[in-house]
Design a protein around this motif. Structure first.
Motif, PDB file in Angstrom:
ATOM      1  N   ALA A  25      -4.842 147.767  26.649  1.00  0.00           N
ATOM      2  CA  ALA A  25      -5.748 147.834  25.502  1.00  0.00           C
ATOM      3  C   ALA A  25      -5.016 147.689  24.177  1.00  0.00           C
ATOM      4  N   THR A  27      -2.442 146.009  21.368  1.00  0.00           N
ATOM      5  CA  THR A  27      -1.927 144.723  20.920  1.00  0.00           C
ATOM      6  C   THR A  27      -0.549 144.965  20.333  1.00  0.00           C
ATOM      7  N   ARG A 173     -11.828 141.365  19.953  1.00  0.00           N
ATOM      8  CA  ARG A 173     -11.232 141.823  21.208  1.00  0.00           C
ATOM      9  C   ARG A 173     -11.959 143.061  21.737  1.00  0.00           C
ATOM     10  N   THR A 174     -12.246 143.998  20.846  1.00  0.00           N
ATOM     11  CA  THR A 174     -12.914 145.228  21.264  1.00  0.00           C
ATOM     12  C   THR A 174     -14.321 144.940  21.771  1.00  0.00           C
ATOM     13  N   TYR A 176     -15.414 142.179  23.044  1.00  0.00           N
ATOM     14  CA  TYR A 176     -15.302 141.488  24.333  1.00  0.00           C
ATOM     15  C   TYR A 176     -14.955 142.456  25.450  1.00  0.00           C
ATOM     16  N   GLU A 177     -13.950 143.313  25.209  1.00  0.00           N
ATOM     17  CA  GLU A 177     -13.505 144.237  26.255  1.00  0.00           C
ATOM     18  C   GLU A 177     -14.589 145.254  26.620  1.00  0.00           C
TER      19      GLU A 177
END
Length: 228
Positions: A25, A27, A173-174, A176-177
């Motif tokens: 999780a 980066t 990103r968040t 999507y995840e």
């Protein structure tokens, strides 16, 4: 004329890949202080980190001799990591051509960004000419895995990459995840906003700007031919 390239090197032996694997999780971007001898320190910028999990991964990493938290700003933590081994020793069992690895240090290139992933490194760099880029890419094609993501001439109005700000990239990103883009959707705008600690309206604007930027730099762009 020089080239600007963004590419992915697939090699699980690269430094800190095991940390990225342990904490997917997070980066992680690194700056390597090459003027500090055979074991140069790494400055590691960690975004969206569960701090305890990242530091636990540092503790168990065979690459990390010691680390120091330099500071935190928002969702980003910065560490200085001192390697337990040099780059050649780290890659020696995985890269057949160590002399070629040493030669990369004298390539006419500047690597300005390294992002660590669970499978390797994503790098962005400037290369003096086509030969300099070929030397670099051919080494990694022969010794690991190499995927070119974007290639432009220097002097083009847009540098390579997605053109996103760090908050925009984090929001995408968040979302999507968490499943915001799944069908059916498993996370609402409010859910993602709560995870990021911002309002739903701010998140909506951030996502729209990020999506617009991605369209402008991918669908709406054309790649120039390589200079001869």
């Amino acid at each position: 004329m020089g080239l600007v390239a963004e590419f992915e090197i697939t090699c699980e032996a690269l430094p800190l890949v095991e940390v990225a694997t342990a904490v997917p999780a997070a980066t992680m971007e690194v700056d390597i202080q090459f003027n500090h001898g055979n074991r140069p320190p790494f400055i590691v910028h960690v975004t969206r980190d569960p701090a305890d999990a990242v530091e636990d991964a540092f503790d168990t990493s065979s690459f990390v001799a010691e680390y120091t938290l330099i500071g935190r700003a928002g969702n980003t933590s910065r560490y200085q990591v001192l390697p337990a081994v040099g780059l050649e020793a780290r890659l020696g069992d995985h890269v057949a051509d160590l002399s070629g690895l040493r030669a990369l240090a004298t390539t006419d290139a500047i690597i300005e960004r390294i992002c660590v992933t669970p499978t390797g490194w994503i790098q962005r760099g400037w290369f003096a000419d086509r030969n300099a880029f070929a030397e670099f890419s051919e080494f990694w094609q022969q010794n690991a895995g190499f995927t070119l993501r974007r290639l432009t001439r220097d002097g083009e109005p847009e540098a390579p990459g997605d053109g996103l700000t760090d908050p925009q990239r984090e929001a995408l990103r968040t979302a999507y995840e968490m499943g915001h883009y799944e069908i059916p959707q498993s996370a609402s705008l409010d859910d993602v906003a709560a995870e990021l600690g911002i309002t739903a309206s701010s998140l909506s604007e951030r996502l729209r700007r990020a999506q617009t930027r991605l369209i402008e730099t991918t669908v709406g762009s054309t790649w120039p031919p390589l200079p001869e």
